[in-house]
Motif scaffolding. Sequence first.
Motif, PDB file in Angstrom:
ATOM      1  N   ASN A 139      -1.945  -1.105  -5.141  1.00 27.31           N
ATOM      2  CA  ASN A 139      -2.015  -2.455  -5.710  1.00 27.31           C
ATOM      3  C   ASN A 139      -3.429  -2.994  -5.515  1.00 27.31           C
ATOM      4  O   ASN A 139      -3.913  -3.039  -4.369  1.00 27.31           O
ATOM      5  N   TYR A 194      -1.817 -13.089  -1.534  1.00 31.80           N
ATOM      6  CA  TYR A 194      -1.149 -11.904  -0.968  1.00 31.80           C
ATOM      7  C   TYR A 194       0.318 -12.213  -0.626  1.00 31.80           C
ATOM      8  O   TYR A 194       1.191 -11.386  -0.843  1.00 31.80           O
ATOM      9  N   PHE A 232       2.167 -12.304  -3.740  1.00 34.54           N
ATOM     10  CA  PHE A 232       2.327 -10.915  -4.178  1.00 34.54           C
ATOM     11  C   PHE A 232       3.529 -10.280  -3.464  1.00 34.54           C
ATOM     12  O   PHE A 232       4.386  -9.650  -4.096  1.00 34.54           O
ATOM     13  N   CYS A 288      -0.689   0.531  -0.661  1.00 33.50           N
ATOM     14  CA  CYS A 288      -1.798  -0.282  -0.176  1.00 33.50           C
ATOM     15  C   CYS A 288      -1.903  -1.486  -1.091  1.00 33.50           C
ATOM     16  O   CYS A 288      -1.450  -1.441  -2.234  1.00 33.50           O
ATOM     17  N   ALA A 289      -2.460  -2.564  -0.581  1.00 32.57           N
ATOM     18  CA  ALA A 289      -2.670  -3.775  -1.375  1.00 32.57           C
ATOM     19  C   ALA A 289      -4.029  -4.328  -0.990  1.00 32.57           C
ATOM     20  O   ALA A 289      -4.210  -4.803   0.126  1.00 32.57           O
ATOM     21  N   PRO A 293       6.276  -7.645   3.466  1.00 31.48           N
ATOM     22  CA  PRO A 293       5.717  -6.626   2.568  1.00 31.48           C
ATOM     23  C   PRO A 293       6.673  -5.447   2.416  1.00 31.48           C
ATOM     24  O   PRO A 293       7.274  -5.003   3.396  1.00 31.48           O
ATOM     25  N   PHE A 347       6.828  -1.978   2.068  1.00 36.78           N
ATOM     26  CA  PHE A 347       6.231  -0.641   2.071  1.00 36.78           C
ATOM     27  C   PHE A 347       6.564   0.104   3.349  1.00 36.78           C
ATOM     28  O   PHE A 347       6.953  -0.498   4.356  1.00 36.78           O
ATOM     29  N   ARG A 355       5.113   3.162   6.181  1.00 34.14           N
ATOM     30  CA  ARG A 355       3.790   3.532   6.708  1.00 34.14           C
ATOM     31  C   ARG A 355       3.262   4.825   6.103  1.00 34.14           C
ATOM     32  O   ARG A 355       2.057   5.048   6.042  1.00 34.14           O
ATOM     33  N   GLY A 414      -2.096   2.020   3.619  1.00 31.00           N
ATOM     34  CA  GLY A 414      -3.220   1.319   4.218  1.00 31.00           C
ATOM     35  C   GLY A 414      -2.911   1.033   5.674  1.00 31.00           C
ATOM     36  O   GLY A 414      -1.837   0.529   5.994  1.00 31.00           O
ATOM     37  N   ALA A 419      -4.426  -0.608   9.349  1.00 30.87           N
ATOM     38  CA  ALA A 419      -5.439  -1.554   9.828  1.00 30.87           C
ATOM     39  C   ALA A 419      -5.236  -1.830  11.307  1.00 30.87           C
ATOM     40  O   ALA A 419      -4.442  -1.181  11.986  1.00 30.87           O
ATOM     41  N   ILE A 479      -3.614  -3.465  13.479  1.00 27.29           N
ATOM     42  CA  ILE A 479      -2.382  -4.211  13.738  1.00 27.29           C
ATOM     43  C   ILE A 479      -1.577  -3.470  14.796  1.00 27.29           C
ATOM     44  O   ILE A 479      -1.366  -2.262  14.689  1.00 27.29           O
ATOM     45  N   CYS A 495      -5.613  -7.583   3.038  1.00 23.01           N
ATOM     46  CA  CYS A 495      -4.633  -8.616   2.698  1.00 23.01           C
ATOM     47  C   CYS A 495      -4.478  -9.707   3.750  1.00 23.01           C
ATOM     48  O   CYS A 495      -4.068 -10.808   3.427  1.00 23.01           O
ATOM     49  N   GLU A 525      -9.704  -1.318   6.531  1.00 27.48           N
ATOM     50  CA  GLU A 525      -8.402  -0.681   6.333  1.00 27.48           C
ATOM     51  C   GLU A 525      -8.664   0.739   5.834  1.00 27.48           C
ATOM     52  O   GLU A 525      -9.606   0.970   5.078  1.00 27.48           O
TER      53      GLU A 525
END
Length: 334
Positions: free
Chosen positions: A134, A149, A152, A174-175, A217, A219, A221, A237, A239, A241, A320, A327
Amino acid sequence: MVLPRPVQSAGALTSISFCYTNELIDDLNSNDGVLAVINFGDDCYIDSPPGHIHCGVPLLGSPSIKEVWRTDLPIRRGSDGLLFWSETDEVLVAGLSIDEAQYPEFKMAITTAYQRILQFIADKGCPHIIRVWNYIGGINRGSSESERYKQFCYGRYQAMVGMGYAREQFPSACALGHAGRGGVIYLIATKNPGVNFENPRQMSAYHYPSAYGPRSPSFARATLAEWKSQRQLFLSGTASILGHKSMYFNNIDAQFELTCQNIDFLLKHVAEQLGESRKLEMSALKVYLRDKAYFDLIEKRVYNHFGDEIPVMFLLADICRKELLVEIDGLCML
Ligand code: 3EB
């Protein structure tokens, strides 16, 4: 944690090859075996001839590289307004330009776009998404719940759940955002499901608390595709986190380190789940940086961590969550 379904042989599936290249491909129809061409730069739309995707995120470092997806089997292609597809008997690639102008709210544009592409892949008999990309203009624009986001995520969730996808079926994704206008969604879909994985160090994104937006979100992993000739693991994606929390605000070094640790941990987890004794290594990467000033430092770090030989694309993109500076996603061949 979602337990993977048993890995089934997907029959005669042939893998897709992904290469970063500077070769010239104008007309896909005269290039046998090309499923899609992904272009990086300021434009964000899907172009005719079918298969030319423009992501809106500029390259850092190597200005003319694009990504080409190929397969051995005969390809059929087509387009219908904002949607394009190319397919073999076994795999379907579909892409859609997001049409914002028609909708009073961004989330409605997203719901409609996702409904359209999901209905299309269902009609084609390939409802199982292996990976979705995305790219969205101004992804961090707007504040609190109206941040784009979050809108989205709301729109995507409404469409995915409305079309009958269970959380465990959400694919790798990914976004990313960019400074321009426009948006594209493109995906790889198959007849048989892939195997989704979560990262035990990170909360499943579909369980994130509502502080991150009214709909979480949609998705996984990572998603494993089992082709005839090999297995390919698509990483979402990844990051800085931990759990659900962004870590190391304003610290690109520490964010990069944690991102790498998250990827290493996920690969180790996947290997364990699959009963693989060998260490899994990334085969290709995309590294998204919020500021081009990070490029020199992160370029060195990436090759240090993942090895000098790995194909990498460095891209300038908005991540995002506003506080995230880097990311990384990519592909791991098993
Ligand atoms: C994260 O882990 C970082 O909304 O599709 C990574 C991958 C992220 C995919 C998505 C978001 C998405 O939450 C952001």
